[in-house]
Design a protein around this motif. Structure first.
Motif, PDB file in Angstrom:
ATOM      1  N   ALA A 150       0.833  -1.205   0.000  1.00 39.21           N
ATOM      2  CA  ALA A 150       0.000   0.000   0.000  1.00 39.21           C
ATOM      3  C   ALA A 150       0.867   1.253   0.000  1.00 39.21           C
ATOM      4  CB  ALA A 150      -0.930  -0.005   1.208  1.00 39.21           C
ATOM      5  N   LEU A 151       1.940   1.252   0.766  1.00 37.99           N
ATOM      6  CA  LEU A 151       2.860   2.387   0.807  1.00 37.99           C
ATOM      7  C   LEU A 151       3.544   2.594  -0.542  1.00 37.99           C
ATOM      8  CD1 LEU A 151       4.364   1.570   4.291  1.00 37.99           C
ATOM      9  CD2 LEU A 151       3.199   3.719   3.741  1.00 37.99           C
ATOM     10  N   LEU A 152       3.982   1.493  -1.148  1.00 37.97           N
ATOM     11  CA  LEU A 152       4.650   1.586  -2.443  1.00 37.97           C
ATOM     12  C   LEU A 152       3.677   2.025  -3.540  1.00 37.97           C
ATOM     13  CD1 LEU A 152       6.839  -1.622  -2.122  1.00 37.97           C
ATOM     14  CD2 LEU A 152       7.672   0.741  -2.124  1.00 37.97           C
ATOM     15  N   ALA A 153       2.452   1.496  -3.487  1.00 41.98           N
ATOM     16  CA  ALA A 153       1.460   1.870  -4.495  1.00 41.98           C
ATOM     17  C   ALA A 153       1.116   3.349  -4.408  1.00 41.98           C
ATOM     18  CB  ALA A 153       0.200   1.018  -4.324  1.00 41.98           C
ATOM     19  N   ALA A 154       0.914   3.863  -3.193  1.00 39.93           N
ATOM     20  CA  ALA A 154       0.572   5.277  -3.040  1.00 39.93           C
ATOM     21  C   ALA A 154       1.718   6.157  -3.510  1.00 39.93           C
ATOM     22  CB  ALA A 154       0.235   5.563  -1.577  1.00 39.93           C
ATOM     23  N   THR A 184       6.426  10.914  -9.593  1.00 36.06           N
ATOM     24  CA  THR A 184       7.236  10.381 -10.685  1.00 36.06           C
ATOM     25  C   THR A 184       8.375   9.594 -10.062  1.00 36.06           C
ATOM     26  OG1 THR A 184       6.723  12.256 -12.131  1.00 36.06           O
ATOM     27  CG2 THR A 184       8.690  10.959 -12.656  1.00 36.06           C
ATOM     28  N   VAL A 185       8.355   8.291 -10.254  1.00 38.14           N
ATOM     29  CA  VAL A 185       9.387   7.427  -9.673  1.00 38.14           C
ATOM     30  C   VAL A 185      10.597   7.427 -10.605  1.00 38.14           C
ATOM     31  CG1 VAL A 185       9.980   5.083  -8.955  1.00 38.14           C
ATOM     32  CG2 VAL A 185       7.705   5.997  -8.468  1.00 38.14           C
ATOM     33  N   VAL A 186      11.719   7.916 -10.108  1.00 37.51           N
ATOM     34  CA  VAL A 186      12.927   8.015 -10.935  1.00 37.51           C
ATOM     35  C   VAL A 186      13.871   6.838 -10.732  1.00 37.51           C
ATOM     36  CG1 VAL A 186      12.777  10.521 -10.970  1.00 37.51           C
ATOM     37  CG2 VAL A 186      14.194   9.403  -9.222  1.00 37.51           C
ATOM     38  N   GLY A 187      13.660   6.048  -9.666  1.00 35.43           N
ATOM     39  CA  GLY A 187      14.519   4.903  -9.411  1.00 35.43           C
ATOM     40  C   GLY A 187      14.010   4.117  -8.226  1.00 35.43           C
ATOM     41  N   LEU A 188      14.465   2.879  -8.131  1.00 34.83           N
ATOM     42  CA  LEU A 188      14.004   1.967  -7.082  1.00 34.83           C
ATOM     43  C   LEU A 188      15.145   1.043  -6.703  1.00 34.83           C
ATOM     44  CD1 LEU A 188      11.838   0.224  -5.478  1.00 34.83           C
ATOM     45  CD2 LEU A 188      11.418  -0.946  -7.652  1.00 34.83           C
ATOM     46  N   VAL A 230       9.278  -5.834  -5.921  1.00 30.70           N
ATOM     47  CA  VAL A 230       9.780  -5.084  -7.075  1.00 30.70           C
ATOM     48  C   VAL A 230       8.747  -5.086  -8.194  1.00 30.70           C
ATOM     49  CG1 VAL A 230      11.530  -5.020  -8.890  1.00 30.70           C
ATOM     50  CG2 VAL A 230      12.208  -5.447  -6.519  1.00 30.70           C
ATOM     51  N   MET A 231       8.199  -6.255  -8.515  1.00 32.78           N
ATOM     52  CA  MET A 231       7.249  -6.343  -9.613  1.00 32.78           C
ATOM     53  C   MET A 231       5.959  -5.590  -9.302  1.00 32.78           C
ATOM     54  SD  MET A 231       9.090  -7.875 -11.745  1.00 32.78           S
ATOM     55  CE  MET A 231       7.883  -7.812 -13.053  1.00 32.78           C
ATOM     56  N   GLU A 232       5.485  -5.676  -8.056  1.00 35.32           N
ATOM     57  CA  GLU A 232       4.264  -4.942  -7.683  1.00 35.32           C
ATOM     58  C   GLU A 232       4.487  -3.441  -7.807  1.00 35.32           C
ATOM     59  OE1 GLU A 232       1.198  -6.082  -6.027  1.00 35.32           O
ATOM     60  OE2 GLU A 232       1.747  -7.919  -4.961  1.00 35.32           O
ATOM     61  N   THR A 233       5.675  -2.975  -7.409  1.00 41.28           N
ATOM     62  CA  THR A 233       5.960  -1.553  -7.521  1.00 41.28           C
ATOM     63  C   THR A 233       5.997  -1.127  -8.986  1.00 41.28           C
ATOM     64  OG1 THR A 233       7.263  -1.673  -5.476  1.00 41.28           O
ATOM     65  CG2 THR A 233       7.557   0.279  -6.841  1.00 41.28           C
ATOM     66  N   LEU A 234       6.627  -1.928  -9.831  1.00 41.31           N
ATOM     67  CA  LEU A 234       6.657  -1.603 -11.263  1.00 41.31           C
ATOM     68  C   LEU A 234       5.245  -1.576 -11.856  1.00 41.31           C
ATOM     69  CD1 LEU A 234       9.787  -3.642 -12.406  1.00 41.31           C
ATOM     70  CD2 LEU A 234       9.597  -1.146 -12.147  1.00 41.31           C
ATOM     71  N   CYS A 235       4.403  -2.491 -11.421  1.00 42.65           N
ATOM     72  CA  CYS A 235       3.003  -2.452 -11.886  1.00 42.65           C
ATOM     73  C   CYS A 235       2.378  -1.110 -11.568  1.00 42.65           C
ATOM     74  CB  CYS A 235       2.202  -3.578 -11.235  1.00 42.65           C
ATOM     75  SG  CYS A 235       2.516  -5.229 -11.894  1.00 42.65           S
ATOM     76  N   GLU A 236       2.574  -0.634 -10.348  1.00 45.16           N
ATOM     77  CA  GLU A 236       1.974   0.639  -9.951  1.00 45.16           C
ATOM     78  C   GLU A 236       2.591   1.808 -10.709  1.00 45.16           C
ATOM     79  OE1 GLU A 236      -0.619   0.883  -8.198  1.00 45.16           O
ATOM     80  OE2 GLU A 236      -0.742  -1.108  -7.295  1.00 45.16           O
ATOM     81  N   VAL A 237       3.893   1.774 -10.921  1.00 44.82           N
ATOM     82  CA  VAL A 237       4.557   2.849 -11.658  1.00 44.82           C
ATOM     83  C   VAL A 237       3.972   2.981 -13.054  1.00 44.82           C
ATOM     84  CG1 VAL A 237       6.743   3.510 -12.743  1.00 44.82           C
ATOM     85  CG2 VAL A 237       6.718   2.783 -10.349  1.00 44.82           C
ATOM     86  N   PHE A 238       3.819   1.864 -13.750  1.00 40.19           N
ATOM     87  CA  PHE A 238       3.361   1.949 -15.137  1.00 40.19           C
ATOM     88  C   PHE A 238       1.842   2.072 -15.227  1.00 40.19           C
ATOM     89  CE2 PHE A 238       7.678   0.586 -15.689  1.00 40.19           C
ATOM     90  CZ  PHE A 238       8.064   1.305 -16.805  1.00 40.19           C
ATOM     91  N   ASP A 239       1.111   1.600 -14.214  1.00 41.01           N
ATOM     92  CA  ASP A 239      -0.311   1.888 -14.166  1.00 41.01           C
ATOM     93  C   ASP A 239      -0.558   3.385 -14.044  1.00 41.01           C
ATOM     94  OD1 ASP A 239      -0.915  -0.773 -14.323  1.00 41.01           O
ATOM     95  OD2 ASP A 239      -1.518  -1.003 -12.226  1.00 41.01           O
ATOM     96  N   ALA A 240       0.360   4.068 -13.298  1.00 38.53           N
ATOM     97  CA  ALA A 240       0.221   5.516 -13.092  1.00 38.53           C
ATOM     98  C   ALA A 240       0.705   6.318 -14.290  1.00 38.53           C
ATOM     99  CB  ALA A 240       0.973   5.926 -11.834  1.00 38.53           C
ATOM    100  N   GLY A 241       1.304   5.639 -15.273  1.00 37.77           N
ATOM    101  CA  GLY A 241       1.758   6.322 -16.472  1.00 37.77           C
ATOM    102  C   GLY A 241       3.105   6.996 -16.322  1.00 37.77           C
ATOM    103  N   ASN A 242       3.906   6.583 -15.334  1.00 33.53           N
ATOM    104  CA  ASN A 242       5.255   7.172 -15.160  1.00 33.53           C
ATOM    105  C   ASN A 242       6.157   6.845 -16.327  1.00 33.53           C
ATOM    106  OD1 ASN A 242       4.563   8.323 -12.770  1.00 33.53           O
ATOM    107  ND2 ASN A 242       5.621   6.856 -11.476  1.00 33.53           N
TER     108      ASN A 242
END
Length: 309
Positions: A260-264, A270-274, A297-309
């Motif tokens: 939940a923290l990573l998704a929010a 704009t996520v520039v790195g992880l 890692v994969m869940e965070t990437l899902c959220e990043v690209f769902d958000a259109g980053n």
């Protein structure tokens, strides 16, 4: 039936273990991907149990369980069309930590130039300092850190570059590193000087009792509409969830709280790195800790690209 030239569909325990079966790419060559992955097998800066040097390999093996695209129960497909590349590991000198830091920064810069979202597989948490140096050109950079420990100590055991100090060194060196939000703090062993120094600088320190009192309130304290680097220390999670870490602290984040923290963070910024650090797979023979790390890692990437980053 497999057609001529078609690649076989490997099961998780077969084939070559690149991250999520991404093609292996050399940073000396010209290429581009949406996500680039770089391993940093370094754990010379630990103060307790070693083993984080083995994490990049373990995370790659575990990631074979999570190869995108992903189809959810709701029928939504995630990470479809997102390209991944695995840039291998930084070639680190075994007993030259200063040279190791220089190489980490250099390779991280190289990865940034070849992908939209660089992902770094540590390694102990000291590697986040040379990684952040590679983001020194990012304006008004914010860090969101999931961690049991503050990691803002000035010196520990006469060294300024341990896994207790990465954010102190980064804050000293990078003028555009404007804020750090640390979530999951707990334990009996805090450095009062480090806590005071972080508060003077205006950092947001969120303890586990605060998370347990109300996750919704904590989510509202995360950065919004900022350039954010995410640093996930796996010991931020409860050791009942992730036992394979150097310095476990009881009563930590659940998996649901961490995601939940990573998704929010990913949705609002704009996520520039992880990076994901402090996994010690040798301390968890079950392999569960590596599976949890790879999935985070994969869940965070899902959220990043769902958000259109």
């Amino acid at each position: 039936m497999k057609q001529p030239g078609e690649q076989p569909a490997h099961l998780p325990y077969s084939g070559i273990a690149t991250f999520a079966r991404a093609p292996l790419r050399d940073l000396r060559e010209d290429w581009h991907a949406d996500v680039g992955v770089l391993g940093i097998p370094f754990d010379l800066a630990l103060g307790f149990r070693p083993g984080a040097r083995y994490a990049p390999r373990a995370l790659r093996e575990a990631s074979l369980r999570y190869v995108p695209p992903f189809m959810g129960l709701d029928g939504r497909t995630r990470l479809e069309g997102v390209t991944l590349a695995d840039a291998g590991d930084v070639a680190l000198p075994s007993l030259e930590p200063e040279l190791a830091r220089e190489r980490i920064t250099q390779e991280a810069r190289g990865l940034r130039g070849r992908c939209r979202v660089p992902v770094f597989l540590g390694g102990d948490h000291s590697v986040t300092y040379p990684l952040l140096r590679a983001f020194g050109d990012v304006p008004a950079l914010h860090v969101v850190q999931l961690d049991a420990h503050l990691d803002f100590t000035d010196t520990r055991n006469d060294t300024r570059y341990s896994n207790s100090s990465p954010f102190r060194r980064a804050a000293e060196e990078l003028p555009d590193l404007v804020h750090i939000t640390t979530v999951g703090l707990r334990g009996l062993r805090f450095d009062p000087e480090a806590v005071a120094a972080a508060r003077v600088r205006g950092h947001t320190l969120i303890s586990m009792p605060e998370v347990q009192a109300g996750l919704a309130d904590v989510l509202e304290r995360l950065p919004q509409e900022k350039n954010v680097y995410i640093s996930v220390d796996i010991d931020g999670l409860d050791p009942a969830v992730v036992p394979g870490t150097s310095s476990p602290e009881p009563d930590g984040l659940t998996y649901a709280q961490a995601t939940a923290l990573l998704a929010a963070t990913a949705r609002r910024n704009t996520v520039v790195g992880l990076d994901l650090v402090e996994l010690a797979p040798n301390l968890d023979p079950s392999g569960l800790s590596a599976l949890i790390g790879a999935r985070l890692v994969m869940e965070t990437l899902c959220e990043v690209f769902d958000a259109g980053n």
